[in-house]
Design a protein around this motif. Structure first.
Motif, PDB file in Angstrom:
ATOM      1  N   GLY B  16      -4.825  15.483   0.030  1.00 44.29           N
ATOM      2  CA  GLY B  16      -3.480  15.469   0.976  1.00 44.29           C
ATOM      3  C   GLY B  16      -3.039  14.220   0.822  1.00 44.29           C
ATOM      4  N   GLN B  17      -4.436  13.301   0.586  1.00 40.11           N
ATOM      5  CA  GLN B  17      -3.692  11.461   0.926  1.00 40.11           C
ATOM      6  C   GLN B  17      -2.953  11.414  -0.274  1.00 40.11           C
ATOM      7  N   ASP B  18      -2.466  10.068  -0.570  1.00 42.35           N
ATOM      8  CA  ASP B  18      -2.065   9.380  -1.468  1.00 42.35           C
ATOM      9  C   ASP B  18      -3.130   7.970  -2.195  1.00 42.35           C
ATOM     10  N   VAL B  19      -2.823   7.716  -3.402  1.00 43.07           N
ATOM     11  CA  VAL B  19      -3.933   6.978  -4.002  1.00 43.07           C
ATOM     12  C   VAL B  19      -3.090   6.568  -5.063  1.00 43.07           C
ATOM     13  N   ALA B  20      -3.367   5.310  -5.288  1.00 40.84           N
ATOM     14  CA  ALA B  20      -2.881   4.340  -6.079  1.00 40.84           C
ATOM     15  C   ALA B  20      -3.451   4.393  -7.150  1.00 40.84           C
ATOM     16  N   LEU B  21      -3.736   3.773  -8.263  1.00 44.78           N
ATOM     17  CA  LEU B  21      -4.746   2.857  -9.515  1.00 44.78           C
ATOM     18  C   LEU B  21      -4.036   1.817 -10.108  1.00 44.78           C
ATOM     19  N   ARG B  22      -4.824   0.890 -10.327  1.00 44.09           N
ATOM     20  CA  ARG B  22      -3.875  -0.649 -10.770  1.00 44.09           C
ATOM     21  C   ARG B  22      -4.576  -0.647 -12.502  1.00 44.09           C
ATOM     22  N   CYS B  23      -3.550  -0.680 -13.593  1.00 48.00           N
ATOM     23  CA  CYS B  23      -4.084  -1.584 -14.604  1.00 48.00           C
ATOM     24  C   CYS B  23      -3.522  -2.617 -14.778  1.00 48.00           C
ATOM     25  N   ASP B  24      -4.649  -3.811 -15.524  1.00 48.08           N
ATOM     26  CA  ASP B  24      -3.805  -4.666 -16.035  1.00 48.08           C
ATOM     27  C   ASP B  24      -3.926  -4.880 -17.383  1.00 48.08           C
TER      28      ASP B  24
END
Lengths: 115, 114
Positions: B16-24
């Motif tokens: 139920g949580q929101d997640v954010a994944l980053r890419c450089d």
């Protein structure tokens, strides 16, 4: 849609021996790219070798070579003089020459090197 | 220059949580790709950017998945209301230069949804 099939979930080879990993694919395109990627346990995917479909000559990179059979839609990877560092998951992948840029991967083959 | 980097490397989320994944991506690379890799499987395509334009999002599994690349460099993959089936390794890749067909991959973010 394009599909890639690797029929060998696991393979093993003695150190210094030669092993061949199989890959077949399905496409209606005449021009495309094929790749073999290696994924060690650290999970970073590394390009091993690349083949352009319009080239009849099989690609080679040091101990790695491919057997590209366009009519049979087969693209196998041969590893000569296997080394312990070759142990990894190996993925075969396809990409259209034009149009869709995405890679389509097979299910992978886990290669074990026996000392 | 440096390779593709991703952060975080590991993420544990409650359902139920929101997640954010980053890419450089690699500096100067025009194309950026996101793939999802379930345990023991090959990567599956999610979405593709050319600069800031999202040209293909056909692989996004649901409207809970959203990706952006607002300035044509760093990209973020966001998953809203995470579900257990979202547990996977999320791989980012970039390409450009002489061999545009070759994609260079980052180390991935392993997401575990409990």
């Amino acid at each position: 849609a394009q599909t890639v099939t690797q029929s060998q979930p696991e393979m093993s080879v003695q150190e210094a021996e030669t092993v061949t990993l199989s890959c077949t694919y399905d496409t209606s395109e005449s021009d495309y790219y094929l790749f073999w990627y290696k994924q060690p346990p650290s999970r970073q995917m590394i390009l091993v070798i690349r083949q352009e479909a319009y080239k009849q000559q099989n690609a080679t990179e040091n101990r790695f070579s491919v057997n590209f059979q366009k009519a049979a839609k087969s693209f196998s990877l041969k590893i000569s003089d296997s080394q312990l560092g070759d142990a990894a998951m190996y993925f075969c992948a396809y990409r259209d020459y034009q149009g869709a840029q995405k890679l389509v991967f097979g299910q992978g083959t886990r290669l074990t090197i026996n000392p | 220059g440096a390779g593709v980097s991703q952060s975080p490397r590991y993420k544990v989320a409650k359902r139920g949580q929101d997640v954010a994944l980053r890419c450089d991506p690699i500096s100067g690379h025009v194309s950026l790709f996101w793939y999802q890799q379930a345990l023991g499987q090959g990567p599956e395509f999610l979405t593709y950017f050319q600069n800031e334009a999202q040209l293909d999002k056909s692989g996004l599994p649901s409207d809970r998945f959203f990706a952006e690349r607002p300035e044509g460099s760093v990209s973020t993959l966001k998953i809203q209301r995470t579900q257990q089936e979202d547990s996977a390794v999320y791989l980012c890749a970039s390409s450009n230069g002489e061999n545009q067909e070759t994609q260079y991959f980052g180390p991935g973010t392993r997401l575990l949804v409990l």
